[in-house]
Write an enzyme that holds these catalytic residues in place. Sequence first.
Site, PDB file in Angstrom:
ATOM      1  N   HIS A 181      -2.836  -9.766 -10.136  1.00 11.76           N
ATOM      2  CA  HIS A 181      -4.156  -9.802  -9.495  1.00 11.76           C
ATOM      3  C   HIS A 181      -4.055  -9.921  -7.982  1.00 11.76           C
ATOM      4  O   HIS A 181      -5.038  -9.728  -7.261  1.00 11.76           O
ATOM      5  CB  HIS A 181      -4.971 -10.983 -10.043  1.00 11.76           C
ATOM      6  CG  HIS A 181      -6.436 -10.685 -10.179  1.00 11.76           C
ATOM      7  ND1 HIS A 181      -7.116  -9.874  -9.308  1.00 11.76           N
ATOM      8  CD2 HIS A 181      -7.357 -11.100 -11.086  1.00 11.76           C
ATOM      9  CE1 HIS A 181      -8.377  -9.801  -9.651  1.00 11.76           C
ATOM     10  NE2 HIS A 181      -8.558 -10.533 -10.731  1.00 11.76           N
ATOM     11  N   ASP A 226      -7.374  -5.445  -8.388  1.00 11.92           N
ATOM     12  CA  ASP A 226      -8.589  -6.101  -8.842  1.00 11.92           C
ATOM     13  C   ASP A 226      -8.894  -5.613 -10.260  1.00 11.92           C
ATOM     14  O   ASP A 226      -8.331  -4.619 -10.734  1.00 11.92           O
ATOM     15  CB  ASP A 226      -9.759  -5.790  -7.911  1.00 11.92           C
ATOM     16  CG  ASP A 226      -9.567  -6.419  -6.533  1.00 11.92           C
ATOM     17  OD1 ASP A 226      -8.943  -7.501  -6.468  1.00 11.92           O
ATOM     18  OD2 ASP A 226     -10.014  -5.819  -5.544  1.00 11.92           O
TER      19      ASP A 226
END
Length: 376
Positions: free
Chosen positions: A345, A349
Amino acid sequence: MAESITEGTLKTWTKQVGDFVEADEEVATIETDKIDVSVNAPKSGKIVEILFKEEDTVTVGADLFKIEPGEGGAAKATEAPKEESAPKPKEEEPKPEPKAETAKPEPPKETKAAPPPEPKKVEKKPAPAPAPAAGTKPPAGSRGETRVKMNRMRLRIAERLKESQNAAASLTTFNEIDMSALMALRAANKDDILKKTGIKLGFMSAFAKASCLALQEIKAANASIEGDEIVYRDYVDLSVAVATPKGLVTPVVRNAESMEMLQIEQEIANLGKKARDGKLTLEDMAGGSFTISNGGVFGSLYGTPIINLPQAAVLGMHAIKEKPVVVNGKIEIRPIMVVALTYDHRLLDGREAVTFLVRVKEYIEQPAKMLLTLPQ
């Protein structure tokens, strides 16, 4: 060996002191955290001394044995008759005469057998002994334990997986893929392809090709973090997870984005064979920008693969199961595979990760799209 390897464990000696070896003949095997390395004789001769024992740690460049140059054919011929002549006198030593002497005292043994009641009394005494033995009945099954030293590859795998969990902000997204179209394509062409090229067409090449196309759109999934910079790549070095007796390895298909499905399939097959035969080189496993792991070959329904740092993502394939699905308002039974994308992450995204998996789904459900896509 590569500069990253500084030491290893001496696993086996294939030759011993006194053995004659030819130049470049394997003498020993060293296990490193990546591959097993063969140690070959620098010249022909006889091994006169071994400097390390099995399971010893050895450093790169250390002398492992001493060799006396020469040819061993004559030496072996002279040693053989010596061994053959040695056992001959041993066969002459045993004499049958002492056996006759021991046979004479047999009559007195018969006279001594007169008092039989004494041994009977002794037999009565051990009778209660089984009682305490009954107390050991509760542990019905075996409770043995075996301790085995972890090999270097397994230690390194454990270290890297834990490092991945600690460093990456891992998150996994899932999707379901209808495998009907791809299975039909494979069934219609696999025999012809095998006959003409010798290549066994599977599903890995299709997922590899679909991933390469999706990575051209979602470039962050093919990137990595180096310090405070993100490195984006215009090529795909595809790491393919392969299970071996010593652990999981990930050989790399170089520039997979420029290869056709059959080329990818052939390269994956070649690397898989080398991995199972223990013949992978460091060059085969170096690098890699994206990984595919197929747990479906072992029957896994779905799971969350771990990122192979410094990569940004890993695609997990799973077993194909028939499920009822709604198609054009009707319920039909279709072969479904659950796919998973674990991503870092810090680089991707959720929107990008989900989009990547949706693109893979689209390419697999409509294989013709992989042939009609222009390079980006």
